[in-house]
Design a protein around this motif. Structure first.
Motif, PDB file in Angstrom:
ATOM      1  N   ALA A  86       0.844  -1.184   0.000  1.00  0.00           N
ATOM      2  CA  ALA A  86       0.000   0.000   0.000  1.00  0.00           C
ATOM      3  C   ALA A  86       0.881   1.236   0.000  1.00  0.00           C
ATOM      4  O   ALA A  86       1.858   1.332   0.750  1.00  0.00           O
ATOM      5  N   ILE A  87       0.544   2.190  -0.810  1.00  0.00           N
ATOM      6  CA  ILE A  87       1.332   3.406  -0.922  1.00  0.00           C
ATOM      7  C   ILE A  87       1.331   4.180   0.386  1.00  0.00           C
ATOM      8  O   ILE A  87       2.323   4.807   0.757  1.00  0.00           O
ATOM      9  N   GLU A  88       0.209   4.124   1.124  1.00  0.00           N
ATOM     10  CA  GLU A  88       0.138   4.849   2.385  1.00  0.00           C
ATOM     11  C   GLU A  88       1.171   4.315   3.371  1.00  0.00           C
ATOM     12  O   GLU A  88       1.865   5.091   4.072  1.00  0.00           O
ATOM     13  N   ALA A  89       1.320   3.014   3.455  1.00  0.00           N
ATOM     14  CA  ALA A  89       2.281   2.436   4.381  1.00  0.00           C
ATOM     15  C   ALA A  89       3.716   2.791   3.974  1.00  0.00           C
ATOM     16  O   ALA A  89       4.568   3.067   4.831  1.00  0.00           O
ATOM     17  N   ILE A  90       3.974   2.788   2.681  1.00  0.00           N
ATOM     18  CA  ILE A  90       5.322   3.138   2.212  1.00  0.00           C
ATOM     19  C   ILE A  90       5.631   4.588   2.560  1.00  0.00           C
ATOM     20  O   ILE A  90       6.721   4.915   3.040  1.00  0.00           O
ATOM     21  N   VAL A  91       4.669   5.494   2.329  1.00  0.00           N
ATOM     22  CA  VAL A  91       4.875   6.915   2.629  1.00  0.00           C
ATOM     23  C   VAL A  91       5.118   7.116   4.112  1.00  0.00           C
ATOM     24  O   VAL A  91       6.043   7.854   4.524  1.00  0.00           O
ATOM     25  N   GLU A  92       4.307   6.478   4.973  1.00  0.00           N
ATOM     26  CA  GLU A  92       4.472   6.666   6.405  1.00  0.00           C
ATOM     27  C   GLU A  92       5.828   6.137   6.879  1.00  0.00           C
ATOM     28  O   GLU A  92       6.457   6.710   7.783  1.00  0.00           O
ATOM     29  N   LYS A  93       6.260   5.029   6.296  1.00  0.00           N
ATOM     30  CA  LYS A  93       7.555   4.478   6.671  1.00  0.00           C
ATOM     31  C   LYS A  93       8.689   5.439   6.283  1.00  0.00           C
ATOM     32  O   LYS A  93       9.617   5.686   7.088  1.00  0.00           O
ATOM     33  N   GLN A  94       8.643   5.986   5.097  1.00  0.00           N
ATOM     34  CA  GLN A  94       9.696   6.901   4.656  1.00  0.00           C
ATOM     35  C   GLN A  94       9.657   8.228   5.417  1.00  0.00           C
ATOM     36  O   GLN A  94      10.677   8.881   5.595  1.00  0.00           O
ATOM     37  N   TRP A  95       8.457   8.589   5.887  1.00  0.00           N
ATOM     38  CA  TRP A  95       8.349   9.829   6.671  1.00  0.00           C
ATOM     39  C   TRP A  95       9.179   9.740   7.923  1.00  0.00           C
ATOM     40  O   TRP A  95       9.791  10.723   8.361  1.00  0.00           O
ATOM     41  N   LEU A  96       9.205   8.565   8.532  1.00  0.00           N
ATOM     42  CA  LEU A  96       9.980   8.413   9.759  1.00  0.00           C
ATOM     43  C   LEU A  96      11.473   8.621   9.514  1.00  0.00           C
ATOM     44  O   LEU A  96      12.215   9.034  10.399  1.00  0.00           O
ATOM     45  N   LEU A  97      11.921   8.327   8.280  1.00  0.00           N
ATOM     46  CA  LEU A  97      13.342   8.492   7.958  1.00  0.00           C
ATOM     47  C   LEU A  97      13.673   9.889   7.448  1.00  0.00           C
ATOM     48  O   LEU A  97      14.719  10.457   7.775  1.00  0.00           O
ATOM     49  N   TYR A  98      12.776  10.459   6.634  1.00  0.00           N
ATOM     50  CA  TYR A  98      13.099  11.704   5.942  1.00  0.00           C
ATOM     51  C   TYR A  98      12.224  12.883   6.346  1.00  0.00           C
ATOM     52  O   TYR A  98      12.381  13.984   5.824  1.00  0.00           O
ATOM     53  N   GLY A  99      11.312  12.691   7.231  1.00  0.00           N
ATOM     54  CA  GLY A  99      10.447  13.777   7.658  1.00  0.00           C
ATOM     55  C   GLY A  99      11.186  14.769   8.530  1.00  0.00           C
ATOM     56  O   GLY A  99      12.400  14.678   8.750  1.00  0.00           O
ATOM     57  N   PRO A 100      10.474  15.751   9.083  1.00  0.00           N
ATOM     58  CA  PRO A 100      11.124  16.788   9.911  1.00  0.00           C
ATOM     59  C   PRO A 100      11.901  16.252  11.093  1.00  0.00           C
ATOM     60  O   PRO A 100      12.859  16.874  11.533  1.00  0.00           O
ATOM     61  N   LYS A 101      11.513  15.053  11.610  1.00  0.00           N
ATOM     62  CA  LYS A 101      12.203  14.491  12.754  1.00  0.00           C
ATOM     63  C   LYS A 101      12.943  13.203  12.395  1.00  0.00           C
ATOM     64  O   LYS A 101      13.299  12.414  13.271  1.00  0.00           O
ATOM     65  N   GLY A 102      13.188  13.006  11.114  1.00  0.00           N
ATOM     66  CA  GLY A 102      13.842  11.785  10.679  1.00  0.00           C
ATOM     67  C   GLY A 102      15.352  11.903  10.709  1.00  0.00           C
ATOM     68  O   GLY A 102      15.937  12.856  11.236  1.00  0.00           O
ATOM     69  N   ALA A 103      15.976  10.878  10.119  1.00  0.00           N
ATOM     70  CA  ALA A 103      17.438  10.842  10.098  1.00  0.00           C
ATOM     71  C   ALA A 103      18.020  11.966   9.231  1.00  0.00           C
ATOM     72  O   ALA A 103      19.066  12.524   9.530  1.00  0.00           O
ATOM     73  N   VAL A 104      17.370  12.286   8.139  1.00  0.00           N
ATOM     74  CA  VAL A 104      17.778  13.376   7.252  1.00  0.00           C
ATOM     75  C   VAL A 104      16.680  14.417   7.310  1.00  0.00           C
ATOM     76  O   VAL A 104      15.618  14.237   6.714  1.00  0.00           O
ATOM     77  N   VAL A 105      16.931  15.476   8.053  1.00  0.00           N
ATOM     78  CA  VAL A 105      15.836  16.383   8.415  1.00  0.00           C
ATOM     79  C   VAL A 105      15.645  17.473   7.374  1.00  0.00           C
ATOM     80  O   VAL A 105      16.527  17.774   6.561  1.00  0.00           O
ATOM     81  N   GLU A 106      14.427  18.033   7.403  1.00  0.00           N
ATOM     82  CA  GLU A 106      14.069  19.246   6.677  1.00  0.00           C
ATOM     83  C   GLU A 106      14.313  19.126   5.180  1.00  0.00           C
ATOM     84  O   GLU A 106      14.850  20.045   4.561  1.00  0.00           O
ATOM     85  N   LEU A 107      13.927  18.022   4.604  1.00  0.00           N
ATOM     86  CA  LEU A 107      14.026  17.893   3.159  1.00  0.00           C
ATOM     87  C   LEU A 107      12.683  18.072   2.480  1.00  0.00           C
ATOM     88  O   LEU A 107      12.622  18.556   1.360  1.00  0.00           O
ATOM     89  N   PHE A 108      11.582  17.662   3.122  1.00  0.00           N
ATOM     90  CA  PHE A 108      10.284  17.861   2.503  1.00  0.00           C
ATOM     91  C   PHE A 108       9.240  18.102   3.575  1.00  0.00           C
ATOM     92  O   PHE A 108       9.429  17.796   4.757  1.00  0.00           O
ATOM     93  N   ASP A 109       8.087  18.678   3.158  1.00  0.00           N
ATOM     94  CA  ASP A 109       6.997  19.025   4.065  1.00  0.00           C
ATOM     95  C   ASP A 109       5.805  18.069   3.957  1.00  0.00           C
ATOM     96  O   ASP A 109       5.054  17.900   4.922  1.00  0.00           O
ATOM     97  N   SER A 110       5.622  17.480   2.777  1.00  0.00           N
ATOM     98  CA  SER A 110       4.489  16.564   2.607  1.00  0.00           C
ATOM     99  C   SER A 110       4.782  15.622   1.448  1.00  0.00           C
ATOM    100  O   SER A 110       5.595  15.932   0.556  1.00  0.00           O
ATOM    101  N   ILE A 111       4.113  14.446   1.487  1.00  0.00           N
ATOM    102  CA  ILE A 111       4.170  13.481   0.379  1.00  0.00           C
ATOM    103  C   ILE A 111       2.741  13.175  -0.036  1.00  0.00           C
ATOM    104  O   ILE A 111       1.890  12.873   0.812  1.00  0.00           O
TER     105      ILE A 111
END
Length: 563
Positions: A76-101
């Protein structure tokens, strides 16, 4: 004279040809060097541009795992997006790259599913204006690398999703990406520069020039003299357009939105050191060319001078031969008359005086030649005569007047000597001073008038405050042409009238007087026409000798003085 004129014309044409050739070579060299310098400066600018853009491309690789996951993972695309958010979102390993998917299906192109983090969750967007502003067709094919566009101040990426007919859209935080990730990497590579970021509007406000391609040659001007003098107009900052999208395999920039990286030098112009080095190389090259050209011109002038000296020496040989032949003929004729017994005893004294006078004349000419030879050797060695002794002027000028008055009267001329303005004496070379005045008077007597004309030679001597003695010898004769005045102090030179009239003289008198004046530490110059005391010009010639005045000590014994 015709050969001399032809020689001067040839020398002038040769020098003109050298100057023209050097001008052409200098112009070609300047253009070639300027083109090469512009190319070198352009390579420097391109190297900075390449470093900035490749640094941004390297930092852009942070997105590659995210892109790969959104495009290739199954489920499911929703699960993939949520998983990547944890890595690349504002509080992820690589911060401040995007605001929404977000994602949408081309089967339902008016429904955009957007995810903005666990707190906001998923939302469904039905904004006709948003879909109408998209710079691509939702139903069209999107490249695997995706594309970028700007909308309402935000940057967006769009790429194919993990299912056919599905598009994934990422709202990209471009300002944070460039300031938090790209800028520190560039600062490490270019520590002598300061980096700032601008968009199109800010660029227009600051009126900065930029290019969308990597060509710089048509924007660079090379002004070597300004650079050498410290007035370089090279820019202190350059603006480089950094795109947001790159080919993920070779990191080439792709067309689309981006930011301008304004690279400002902290130490003067961006390419100041390189431009100064190139300007110095240009200067040395032009200096070398000028040196070569100057060497050729000096060589031509020296050849001309040597040719002139040879010509003057030939004239001197002819003149001195004539001068020697005349007294020798008189001596031989007088000797023949005496030996043949045709001269009565009462005229023996007259003939003896005649022979003695002609011998003195021969001796004087030989003395001039010997003086010339010795003078040349002393001047070449840089030595001055050391014959300075105390001199009393009163007896000195009495002897000189007695000697020169007889010479002047023989030629129907008169001599006036005015020395009331002199001090009692001085420390100087009396022989050299006498020789100079004697030669100047003889020159006037021989050449200022025709033989049958009457005239007066005036010799004036005075003290010029504070420490100079001034001697003038002037006449009211024919004068000297301006073009002749430049050469009358050359050895063996006689003016045109003297040569044509075959007047006696070797052409060494004024040369010896000038060099003797130099050895005395003074100067000898000529005025023709004469400048009178009231400023008016008068016919004739005036020679002005100025030498240093070294006063003597009055308590010295008078036997040490020259008279």
């Amino acid at each position: 004279m015709r050969n001399k004129r032809i020689g001067r014309i040839r020398s002038g044409l040769l020098i003109a040809a050298i100057v023209v050739m050097l001008s052409i070579i200098g112009t070609l060299q300047h253009r070639w060097f300027k083109r090469a310098a512009v190319g070198e400066l352009a390579r420097s600018y391109r190297s900075i541009s390449t470093l900035v853009i490749r640094t941004a491309a390297r930092e852009f690789q942070r997105f590659n795992p995210l892109f790969d996951a959104l495009q290739s993972e199954h489920g499911a695309i929703e699960a993939i997006v949520e998983k990547q958010w944890l890595l690349y979102g504002p509080k992820g390993a690589v911060v401040e790259l995007f605001d929404s998917i977000s994602w949408l299906d081309t089967a339902a192109p008016q429904e955009l599913h957007s995810y903005q983090g666990p707190e906001a969750g998923w939302s469904l967007i039905h904004d006709p204006l948003f879909f109408a502003s998209l710079p691509f067709s939702v139903s069209g094919n999107i490249r695997k690398e995706g594309m970028a566009f700007d909308y309402q101040g935000n940057s967006w990426f769009v790429m194919p999703g993990n299912k056919k007919g599905r598009l994934v859209m990422i709202r990209f935080n471009a300002d944070a990406f460039f300031s938090k990730h790209v800028e520190p990497a560039i600062a490490l590579a270019l520590p002598e520069f300061r980096i700032s970021w601008m968009d199109f509007e800010e660029m227009r406000e600051r009126n900065l020039s930029f290019k969308f391609n990597w060509g710089w040659d048509d924007r660079i001007s090379f002004r070597p003299l300004e650079s050498l003098l410290g007035f370089s107009k090279a820019p202190r900052e350059i603006a480089i357009f950094v795109p947001l999208v790159y080919d993920r395999e070779d990191r080439r920039p792709e067309p689309g939105p981006g930011r301008f990286a304004v690279i400002e030098s902290l130490n003067g112009p961006v390419t100041g050191d390189l431009e100064h080095t190139l300007a110095m190389n240009w200067f040395l090259g032009m200096l070398l060319l000028a040196g070569v050209g100057g060497g050729f011109i000096v060589l031509v002038l020296q050849m001309k001078r040597l040719s002139l000296l040879r010509s003057q020496e030939r004239e001197f040989v002819a003149s001195i031969s004539h001068e020697l032949r005349t007294p020798l003929s008189v001596i031989r004729s007088a000797a023949d008359n005496l030996s043949s017994g045709i001269v009565p005893p009462e005229r023996f004294d007259t003939y003896c005086s005649l022979i003695s006078g002609q011998v003195d004349r021969l001796g004087g000419m030989i003395e001039e030649v010997l003086l010339y030879s010795g003078m040349e050797s002393r001047l070449a060695a840089g030595r001055r005569q050391n014959s300075e002794r105390p001199l009393l002027f009163a007896p000195f000028f009495q002897n000189l007047e007695h000697e020169l008055s007889q010479l002047a009267s023989e030629y129907g001329k008169s001599l006036e000597l005015r020395s009331s303005g002199l001090p009692q004496g001085a420390v100087t070379d009396s022989e050299a001073l006498a020789m100079i005045i004697r030669n100047l008077v003889i020159n006037a007597v021989y050449h200022a008038w025709k033989r049958e004309e009457e005239g007066t030679v005036i010799v004036t001597a005075r003290l010029q405050v504070p420490r100079s003695l001034v001697f003038t010898v002037e006449d009211d004769g024919r004068g000297i042409e301006p073009k002749e005045q430049r050469r009358i102090f050359d050895p063996f030179y006689r003016d045109k009238i003297s040569r044509e009239a075959q007047e006696q003289g070797s052409g060494l008198g004024l040369f010896l007087a000038s060099k003797r004046a130099h050895l005395l530490g003074g100067t000898l110059r000529v005025e023709s026409p004469r400048i009178l005391i009231d400023g008016r010009k008068a016919s004739g010639t005036k020679f002005v000798l100025v030498i240093p005045w070294v006063p003597y000590e009055e308590e010295e014994d008078e036997q040490h003085f020259d008279h």
